[in-house]
Design a protein around this motif. Structure first.
Motif, PDB file in Angstrom:
ATOM      1  N   TYR A 129      52.244 -79.078  20.167  1.00 59.64           N
ATOM      2  CA  TYR A 129      51.914 -79.952  19.048  1.00 59.64           C
ATOM      3  C   TYR A 129      50.773 -80.884  19.412  1.00 59.64           C
ATOM      4  CZ  TYR A 129      56.405 -78.654  16.969  1.00 59.64           C
ATOM      5  OH  TYR A 129      57.455 -77.965  16.436  1.00 59.64           O
ATOM      6  N   GLU A 151      57.314 -86.793  14.172  1.00 57.46           N
ATOM      7  CA  GLU A 151      57.373 -85.688  15.138  1.00 57.46           C
ATOM      8  C   GLU A 151      58.007 -86.067  16.471  1.00 57.46           C
ATOM      9  OE1 GLU A 151      56.772 -82.579  14.670  1.00 57.46           O
ATOM     10  OE2 GLU A 151      55.666 -82.587  12.788  1.00 57.46           O
ATOM     11  N   GLY A 187      53.967 -81.664  23.218  1.00 57.74           N
ATOM     12  CA  GLY A 187      52.710 -81.943  22.543  1.00 57.74           C
ATOM     13  C   GLY A 187      51.829 -82.901  23.317  1.00 57.74           C
TER      14      GLY A 187
END
Length: 105
Positions: free
Chosen positions: A3, A13, A54
């Motif tokens: 991500y 997120e 991420g």
């Protein structure tokens, strides 16, 4: 899947994630960050569905970097239930990062 976290999606997120999240603070000009790219990509594959992996470009998202006290890069924060539960700074072997991830599962 890897991500890209930004200030716009960070709350949803990362903080709101129902699984643990590894956040890699990096910069494009950082040599050790480039060395860690394949390691982080591998973690994203290995832990897919178990840990969200991420990156945050600390040059572009300096407010997030400042909020979490990022002074050196690469820096890794592991979030669980919206809280930082582990962290590491600097390049490291894949097995050392994997050990940190396994500890939060």
């Amino acid at each position: 899947m890897e991500y890209k976290f930004t200030e716009a999606n960070f709350n949803e997120e990362v903080l709101g994630s129902d699984i643990p999240v590894l956040v890699d603070f990096y910069a494009d000009w950082c040599g050790p960050c480039k060395m860690m790219m394949p390691v982080v990509e591998k973690m994203a594959e290995v832990y897919d569905g178990k840990i969200k992996v991420g990156k945050i470009n600390s040059d572009e998202e300096n407010a997030l970097a400042a909020k979490y006290g990022i002074m050196s890069i690469p820096s890794f924060l592991i979030f669980k239930n919206g809280e930082v539960v582990d962290s590491a700074t600097g390049a490291m072997p894949a097995d050392a990062l994997a050990k940190k991830l396994d500890a939060v599962l």
